[in-house]
Design a protein around this motif. Structure first.
Motif, PDB file in Angstrom:
ATOM      1  N   THR A   1       0.816  -1.226   0.000  1.00  0.00           N
ATOM      2  CA  THR A   1       0.000   0.000   0.000  1.00  0.00           C
ATOM      3  C   THR A   1       0.844   1.268   0.000  1.00  0.00           C
ATOM      4  O   THR A   1       0.361   2.318  -0.405  1.00  0.00           O
ATOM      5  N   GLU A   2       2.072   1.185   0.410  1.00  0.00           N
ATOM      6  CA  GLU A   2       2.962   2.352   0.390  1.00  0.00           C
ATOM      7  C   GLU A   2       3.251   2.799  -1.037  1.00  0.00           C
ATOM      8  O   GLU A   2       3.535   3.957  -1.292  1.00  0.00           O
ATOM      9  N   ASN A   3       3.167   1.875  -1.965  1.00  0.00           N
ATOM     10  CA  ASN A   3       3.526   2.134  -3.354  1.00  0.00           C
ATOM     11  C   ASN A   3       2.327   2.579  -4.200  1.00  0.00           C
ATOM     12  O   ASN A   3       2.492   2.971  -5.341  1.00  0.00           O
TER      13      ASN A   3
ATOM     14  N   VAL B   1      -5.301   0.146 -10.407  1.00  0.00           N
ATOM     15  CA  VAL B   1      -4.430   0.632  -9.343  1.00  0.00           C
ATOM     16  C   VAL B   1      -3.208   1.248 -10.012  1.00  0.00           C
ATOM     17  O   VAL B   1      -2.523   0.590 -10.786  1.00  0.00           O
ATOM     18  N   PHE B   2      -2.955   2.521  -9.705  1.00  0.00           N
ATOM     19  CA  PHE B   2      -1.781   3.204 -10.237  1.00  0.00           C
ATOM     20  C   PHE B   2      -0.744   3.330  -9.126  1.00  0.00           C
ATOM     21  O   PHE B   2      -1.060   3.727  -8.010  1.00  0.00           O
ATOM     22  N   PHE B   3       0.487   2.990  -9.461  1.00  0.00           N
ATOM     23  CA  PHE B   3       1.565   3.013  -8.486  1.00  0.00           C
ATOM     24  C   PHE B   3       2.387   4.290  -8.629  1.00  0.00           C
ATOM     25  O   PHE B   3       2.256   5.022  -9.617  1.00  0.00           O
ATOM     26  N   ASN B   4       3.232   4.551  -7.656  1.00  0.00           N
ATOM     27  CA  ASN B   4       4.048   5.766  -7.664  1.00  0.00           C
ATOM     28  C   ASN B   4       4.950   5.868  -8.888  1.00  0.00           C
ATOM     29  O   ASN B   4       5.263   6.963  -9.333  1.00  0.00           O
ATOM     30  N   ASP B   5       5.348   4.740  -9.435  1.00  0.00           N
ATOM     31  CA  ASP B   5       6.207   4.771 -10.620  1.00  0.00           C
ATOM     32  C   ASP B   5       5.413   4.893 -11.922  1.00  0.00           C
ATOM     33  O   ASP B   5       5.983   4.874 -13.006  1.00  0.00           O
ATOM     34  N   GLY B   6       4.090   5.009 -11.825  1.00  0.00           N
ATOM     35  CA  GLY B   6       3.243   5.222 -13.003  1.00  0.00           C
ATOM     36  C   GLY B   6       2.688   3.961 -13.633  1.00  0.00           C
ATOM     37  O   GLY B   6       1.895   4.045 -14.560  1.00  0.00           O
TER      38      GLY B   6
END
Length: 153
Positions: free
Chosen positions: A58-60, A111-116
């Motif tokens: 979930t942090e990502n 779900v979109f992650f911090n790295d896109g």
């Protein structure tokens, strides 16, 4: 040419022939493995296991987009346990094109992650969850999706 030179030339030609035959055999073997159902299933397993690992971190997660084919909702504070019960029901590939199109026309949770990078799940009317062409089970995601949709109406 001397006898020794002819003998060396013969060995060179034999060596080249063996090298070419071995190369062709290894290319054909590689292609048959890569095109096999076993390899496709193994790649899908690895991809799905990585997707499950990613959504449980979930942090990502940057945000989640819920697209119910009417409107898109962007959620930035999804519950941490949203994907805790995500399990694989079947690695059997859906080969029916009509069924695949039907699934892909259903609502989508991405779900979109911090790295896109994104991971998408389609949810059918009967509560089944699909990742690409593989059936999953995630009751918490289905319940959360229903809450989000009903809340926005």
């Amino acid at each position: 040419m001397s006898k020794k030179a002819v003998k060396i030339a013969e060995w060179i030609v034999i060596g080249l022939f063996i090298t070419i035959v071995a190369s062709v055999a290894s290319i054909l073997t590689y292609r048959s493995v890569v095109n096999s159902d076993w390899y496709t299933e193994k790649q899908a397993r690895n991809g799905l296991e990585q997707a499950i690992e990613d959504v449980n971190d979930t942090e990502n997660i940057k945000y989640i987009k819920v697209d119910d084919n009417v409107e898109e909702h962007f959620i930035y504070d999804a519950p941490a346990e949203l994907f805790d019960d995500l399990t694989i029901i079947s690695f059997e590939n859906i080969r029916d094109i009509e069924k695949m199109h039907e699934i892909w026309r259903k609502p989508c949770v991405t779900v979109f992650f911090n790295d896109g990078t994104p991971v998408s799940f389609n949810i059918t009317d009967d509560g089944k969850v699909y990742w690409e062409t593989f059936e999953l089970q995630c009751p918490s995601l289905v319940d959360w999706y229903n809450e989000v949709i009903n809340e926005k109406k």
